[in-house]
Design an enzyme around this catalytic site. Structure first.
Site, short mmCIF file in Angstrom:
data_model
loop_
_atom_site.label_atom_id
_atom_site.label_comp_id
_atom_site.label_asym_id
_atom_site.label_seq_id
_atom_site.Cartn_x
_atom_site.Cartn_y
_atom_site.Cartn_z
CG HIS A 197 -2.16 -0.85 0.91
ND1 HIS A 197 -2.43 -2.02 1.57
CD2 HIS A 197 -3.14 -0.70 0.00
CE1 HIS A 197 -3.52 -2.55 1.08
NE2 HIS A 197 -3.98 -1.77 0.14
NE ARG A 199 -14.77 -5.94 -14.49
CZ ARG A 199 -13.78 -5.41 -15.20
NH1 ARG A 199 -13.36 -4.20 -14.94
NH2 ARG A 199 -13.21 -6.10 -16.18
NE ARG A 241 -19.93 -7.15 -16.00
CZ ARG A 241 -18.65 -7.54 -16.02
NH1 ARG A 241 -18.08 -7.85 -17.17
NH2 ARG A 241 -17.96 -7.61 -14.91
CD GLU A 276 -18.28 -11.77 -20.75
OE1 GLU A 276 -17.17 -11.39 -20.33
OE2 GLU A 276 -19.33 -11.64 -20.09
CG ASN A 325 -10.47 -9.32 -19.23
OD1 ASN A 325 -9.60 -8.90 -19.97
ND2 ASN A 325 -11.08 -8.56 -18.34
CG ASP A 326 -14.87 -13.99 -18.91
OD1 ASP A 326 -14.20 -14.88 -18.34
OD2 ASP A 326 -15.57 -13.18 -18.30
NE ARG A 353 -10.97 -13.41 -16.09
CZ ARG A 353 -11.87 -12.44 -16.23
NH1 ARG A 353 -12.98 -12.65 -16.92
NH2 ARG A 353 -11.67 -11.26 -15.70
CB CYS A 400 -15.51 -3.19 -21.67
SG CYS A 400 -16.31 -4.78 -21.47
C1 PEP Z 1 -14.09 -9.44 -19.76
O1 PEP Z 1 -14.35 -10.64 -19.58
O2 PEP Z 1 -13.27 -9.04 -20.60
C2 PEP Z 1 -14.75 -8.42 -18.94
C3 PEP Z 1 -14.66 -7.13 -19.20
O3 PEP Z 1 -15.45 -8.84 -17.86
P1 PEP Z 1 -14.76 -9.34 -16.47
O4 PEP Z 1 -13.29 -9.12 -16.61
O5 PEP Z 1 -15.39 -8.52 -15.41
O6 PEP Z 1 -15.16 -10.78 -16.46
MG MG Z 2 -16.13 -11.17 -18.43
#
Ligand code: PEP
Ligand code: MG
Length: 561
Positions: free
Chosen positions: A188, A293, A329, A427, A450-451, A461, A498
Site C-alpha cells: 500500500h 461492474r 453491467r 465474451e 478477458n473471458d 484466466r 471493455c
Molecule cells: C471481460 O471478460 O473481458 C470483462 C470485461 O469482464 P470481467 O473481466 O469482469 O469478467
Molecule cells: Mg467477463
C-alpha cells in the site's frame, strides 16, 4: 559516482541530499505492575484513539489523493477490530502479565510473521500493514516515536521500511522521493506513492553512512545514483523535465475528443467498480462509463443489496457522470467472483457453470431487484444495461422480457423508469458466431476480451501457470473481434471493447481500423490512449512498422483482418 539498482515503485526523478532515517525503536517494558484488566482498558482506549486518527487520515488522503489511496486507512481501522489480532493481544496480556504496549508489539510480530510466510505477494505485503497498526497503538500508549524528521530542506528519504501512515505523515514539501530496503511494488505504501506522484524505489541496499550525500533517484529506471557527476545530473534533469511535460500534456487532453488526424472519432470510457470511482473517471477525461461492474456491490456485502441500496449506488454514478452515458453491467457473479451473500453452490468448473446471466435467469427475483433499480436510476441520466456472458439468443430475449416486465410493474406503481439502451457482452465464442443475430436484438456490443480469451483458448484466466498459453493477442481472438465489429455494424449495432485488451496500445490502431466505436479502460489508461489516438492517421495502409500486431509469443499477425 556509485550506482545501485532497485525495484521501481513509482516513476519520476528526484535529485537532492539523501536522508537516512533510523526508526527509533523504543524499548518497551514487558511486565506490568497493573492488573490485566487495567492493561486491557489501556489497550482498548489506545485502539479507540488509533481508530479516530485513522479516520482523520482517511479523510485527509481521500481529499488529497482519492478513494483508492485512502482505502488503506479504512483497512487499518478494520484491522484494529480484527479478531485474530485482538485475541493475540489478549493472550499476551493475560498469560504473561504484560503491558499493553508489549502485547501490541508481540501480537503485531506474530501476525506479521504469519503474513510474510504466505505464498502470495499480496498477503506478504499485508505484513507491513499489521506492523503499521501495532506501531500506531504503541506510539499512543507510550507517547514516543513519530514521523521521520526530514530536516529543513527537501530530501530523498532512505528507510529500512516505510509504512503507509508514516508516508502520509511526512511533509510533502520536503520529500523529493524515497527508497526503502524492504517492501514491494504491491504494497500500500507503493500504491500511495504512485497516486501521490512521489518517485520511489524499493529493494535498495543502502548504507547508513550515505546520510547527507547527494543522490539522484530514477523511479522509472529503477536506479539510485550516489554522488552523481555533472553529465548524469544534466541527463536526469532533461529526463525529469520530459516527464513533467508529459504529465501536463496528458492533462491538457482531458476535455479533448479522441479523434485521429484524419477525423475518425472513438469514445474512450472508464471501467469502474462502484459509484465512488466515477470521480476518478472524470479526472482522467472519461467520455462515459463503459463498464460498471455491478457485482462489486455484492462481493463484500453481508446480504444482497436491495433495490433502494442499488438505486442509490447507480444514481450516484449517473449523477456524477453529469450527462455522460453509464453502462451498468448486470450481476456478473460466479466463477472467481463469489459473493457470500449469494450462497452459490460449489461447482466442478465454475468458469463454465452457473455464472453471470445464467445465474440471473435462474434466480429471477435477484435479477428483478437489480433491473428495477437500474430502470429507476435511468431517470437521472443516460444509462445502458449490459448483459454478461451471453451465449444464446434466447438468453437475451428472456432477459429483455424480464426487463420490460419490470418497467411495466414500475409504471403501474407510479414510478418513472428511464429509457435504457440495451447491450450484450461478447465474451463467448458462441456469441461471436451468432453476432449477426444478436445485433438485431440489441443496441450495442461490448467485447469482454478477458473471458473471450479464456473461452476461445480454453485457458483458465485464474491459473498463473497458463500465462503463455492464454494470449489475448492470439489471432483467433483478434479475428473474433474483427468479425464481431463487422457483424454488429451490418445491423447498426455499436461495438465497444471493455476487456483488458482495450488498453493495449499496440493494438489501438488495429482496433480503429476494424471500426471499433469505443474502448473502455481503467481510468489511468484513458489519457495515454487518447494521446495515441489523436496522433494516428488512418489514411493509407497500415504498415507493420507503424502498428505491430504481435502475439505474446512474438508471431506477427499483420493482415489477418
Ligand atoms: C471481460 O471478460 O473481458 C470483462 C470485461 O469482464 P470481467 O473481466 O469482469 O469478467
Ligand atoms: Mg467477463
Amino acid at each position: 559516482m556509485h550506482t545501485v539498482s532497485g525495484i521501481s515503485v513509482s516513476g519520476g526523478i528526484a535529485a537532492g541530499p539523501l536522508r537516512v532515517w533510523k526508526r527509533t525503536e523504543t524499548r518497551l517494558s514487558r511486565v506490568s505492575r497493573l492488573a490485566p484488566g487495567q492493561e486491557r482498558a489501556r489497550f482498548e482506549a489506545a485502539c479507540k484513539t488509533a481508530g479516530s486518527q485513522l479516520e482523520g487520515l482517511y479523510r485527509q488522503v481521500l481529499a488529497e489523493a482519492g478513494k483508492d489511496s485512502a482505502a488503506i486507512f479504512e483497512i487499518h481501522r478494520m484491522m484494529l477490530e480484527d479478531e485474530d489480532y485482538l485475541e493475540a493481544v489478549m493472550s499476551v496480556l493475560e498469560t504473561q502479565g504484560a503491558t499493553a504496549e508489549y502485547a501490541a508489539q508481540e501480537a503485531g510480530r506474530q501476525l506479521s510473521a504469519a503474513f510474510s510466510a504466505m505464498n502470495s505477494e499480496y498477503m506478504q505485503a499485508r505484513a507491513a500493514d499489521v506492523t503499521d497498526i501495532s506501531r500506531r497503538v504503541i506510539r499512543i500508549l507510550t507517547g514516543q516515536g513519530g514521523a521521520a524528521a526530514l530536516g529543513d530542506r527537501p530530501v530523498i528519504l532512505a528507510a529500512g521500511e516505510l509504512t503507509p501512515s508514516e508516508l502520509v505523515r511526512l511533509d510533502r514539501s520536503r520529500l523529493l522521493g524515497f527508497l526503502t530496503r524492504c517492501g514491494s511494488a504491491a504494497s500500500h505504501t507503493a500504491i500511495l506513492a504512485r497516486t501521490m506522484n512521489i518517485p520511489a524505489l524499493t529493494g535498495v541496499d543502502f548504507d547508513e553512512d550515505w546520510d547527507g550525500r547527494t543522490a539522484v533517484l530514477d523511479g522509472c529506471g529503477g536506479r539510485l545514483y550516489l554522488d552523481p557527476d555533472r553529465g548524469l545530473l544534466a541527463a536526469m534533469e532533461e529526463k525529469r523535465q520530459g516527464l513533467l511535460r508529459d504529465r501536463a500534456l496528458l492533462q491538457g487532453l482531458r476535455d479533448l475528443p479522441s479523434v485521429t488526424l484524419d477525423g475518425r472519432e472513438i469514445q474512450i470510457c472508464a471501467n469502474i467498480g462502484g459509484p465512488a470511482d466515477a470521480a476518478l473517471a472524470l479526472e482522467n477525461g472519461a467520455q462515459g462509463v463503459g463498464l460498471f461492474r455491478s457485482e462489486f456491490l455484492y462481493l463484500n456485502a453481508e446480504k444482497c443489496p436491495g433495490e433502494e441500496e442499488q438505486l442509490a449506488a447507480y444514481r450516484q454514478a449517473v449523477r456524477a457522470m453529469a450527462g455522460r452515458r453509464v453502462v451498468i453491467r448486470t450481476l456478473d457473479a460466479g466463477a472467481d467472483k463469489r459473493a457470500d451473500c449469494l450462497c452459490l453452490e460449489r461447482e466442478e468448473n465454475p468458469a463454465l457453470g452457473l455464472r453471470a446471466i445464467r445465474l440471473c435467469l435462474e434466480r429471477k427475483e435477484l435479477f428483478r431487484t437489480q433491473l428495477r433499480a437500474i430502470l429507476r436510476a435511468a431517470a437521472f441520466g443516460p444509462v445502458s444495461i449490459l448483459f454478461p456472458m451471453i451465449a444464446s439468443l434466447w438468453e437475451v430475449r428472456e432477459a429483455r422480457a424480464l426487463l420490460e416486465d419490470c418497467r411495466s410493474e414500475l409504471q403501474a406503481e407510479g414510478a418513472a423508469p428511464g429509457g435504457v439502451r440495451l447491450g450484450v457482452m461478447i465474451e463467448t465464442p458462441a456469441a461471436v458466431m451468432i453476432a449477426g443475430e444478436l445485433a438485431q436484438e440489441v443496441d450495442f456490443f461490448s467485447i469482454g476480451t478477458n473471458d473471450l480469451t479464456q473461452y476461445t483458448l480454453a485457458a483458465d484466466r485464474q491459473d498463473p501457470r497458463l500465462e503463455r498459453f492464454r494470449d489475448p493477442r492470439h489471432p483467433a481472438v483478434l479475428r473474433m473481434i474483427g468479425y464481431t465489429v463487422e457483424a454488429g455494424h451490418r445491423h447498426g449495432c455499436r461495438v465497444a471493447i471493455c476487456g483488458g485488451l482495450a488498453a493495449d496500445r499496440s493494438l489501438t490502431e488495429a482496433f480503429l481500423r476494424m471500426g471499433v466505436d469505443e474502448l473502455s479502460v481503467p481510468p489511468s489508461d484513458i489519457l495515454p490512449l487518447r494521446r495515441l489516438v489523436r496522433g494516428l492517421d488512418l489514411r493509407g495502409e497500415q504498415t507493420p512498422g507503424e502498428c505491430p500486431v504481435r502475439s505474446l509469443n512474438g508471431a506477427d499477425f499483420q493482415g489477418i483482418f
